[in-house]
Design an enzyme around this catalytic site. Structure first.
Site, short mmCIF file in Angstrom:
data_model
loop_
_atom_site.label_atom_id
_atom_site.label_comp_id
_atom_site.label_asym_id
_atom_site.label_seq_id
_atom_site.Cartn_x
_atom_site.Cartn_y
_atom_site.Cartn_z
N ASP A 8 0.87 -1.18 0.00
CA ASP A 8 0.00 0.00 0.00
C ASP A 8 0.91 1.23 0.00
OD1 ASP A 8 0.88 0.20 2.60
OD2 ASP A 8 -1.11 0.18 3.52
N CYS A 65 2.94 -3.47 4.02
CA CYS A 65 2.09 -2.35 4.44
C CYS A 65 2.70 -1.78 5.71
CB CYS A 65 0.64 -2.79 4.62
SG CYS A 65 0.34 -4.01 5.91
N THR A 67 2.17 -2.15 8.96
CA THR A 67 2.49 -3.15 9.99
C THR A 67 2.78 -4.54 9.43
OG1 THR A 67 0.15 -3.72 10.13
CG2 THR A 67 0.96 -2.02 11.67
N HIS A 98 8.69 -24.75 8.46
CA HIS A 98 7.58 -25.47 9.10
C HIS A 98 6.22 -25.21 8.47
CE1 HIS A 98 9.61 -26.46 13.23
NE2 HIS A 98 10.35 -26.80 12.18
N HIS A 133 5.59 -31.76 9.17
CA HIS A 133 5.06 -30.42 8.86
C HIS A 133 4.13 -30.46 7.65
CE1 HIS A 133 7.69 -29.00 11.93
NE2 HIS A 133 8.74 -29.54 11.31
C1 RB5 Z 1 -2.61 2.10 6.39
O1 RB5 Z 1 -2.80 3.26 7.11
C2 RB5 Z 1 -2.31 0.95 7.35
O2 RB5 Z 1 -3.47 0.60 8.04
C3 RB5 Z 1 -1.72 -0.22 6.60
O3 RB5 Z 1 -0.54 0.15 6.00
C4 RB5 Z 1 -1.40 -1.45 7.41
O4 RB5 Z 1 -0.59 -1.17 8.48
C5 RB5 Z 1 -2.57 -2.29 7.77
O5 RB5 Z 1 -2.49 -3.35 8.38
#
Ligand code: RB5
Length: 155
Positions: A8, A65, A67, A98, A133
């Protein structure tokens, strides 16, 4: 390997670096965006990358993204996709050994560039161990094929 890559807007800059690394390693890369820092919804990109893996049109996928979490949740909705958010060398390695993970999800906000490079290299080079596994991964596939209301007995 044929590798589908997507991010993203939060992962846009990291994606460019990951693609450069994959090309240096002579992989065949498909870029599903984001193509700028303008905001996009991560499930849209996750769906594109994961569907390439699900259909066997890509051997692996990499999603980035903020996180690494939203991409992972979305990618795992597609049949045959085993996506994992990894944070370090060991999770990258174990996800392959695994769990036979076929989509690596990364956090653009929490991981440094050198760590990401190392994780991607480890993840691509590590083979699935199979054996016990394989039985467990097969059970994951069975859950996908026939979701149960009550969990299956443990064995
Ligand atoms: C976008 O703001 C953020 O929510 C996205 O990059 C990600 O971290 C979502 O899991």
């Amino acid at each position: 390997m044929r590798i589908a890559v997507g991010s993203d807007h939060r992962g846009f800059a990291v994606k460019a670096k990951v693609i450069a690394l994959l090309k240096r390693l002579s992989h065949d890369v498909e870029d599903f965006g984001a193509h700028s820092g303008d905001a996009v919804d991560y499930p849209d990109v996750a769906a594109q990358v994961a569907s390439r893996v699900s259909a066997g049109q890509a051997d692996r996928g990499i999603l980035i993204c903020g996180t690494g979490l939203g991409m992972c949740i979305a990618a795992n909705k597609l049949q045959g996709v085993r996506a994992a958010t990894c944070h370090d060398d060991l999770t990258a390695e174990m996800s392959r050994r695994h769990n036979d993970v076929n989509v690596l999800c990364l956090s653009a906000d929490m991981l440094g560039e050198r760590l990401i490079d190392r994780m991607v290299e480890i993840w691509l080079a590590t083979e699935f161990e199979g054996g016990r596994h394989a039985r467990r991964v097969q059970k994951i596939s069975e859950l996908e094929a026939a979701p149960r209301v009550t969990p299956p007995p443990t064995s």
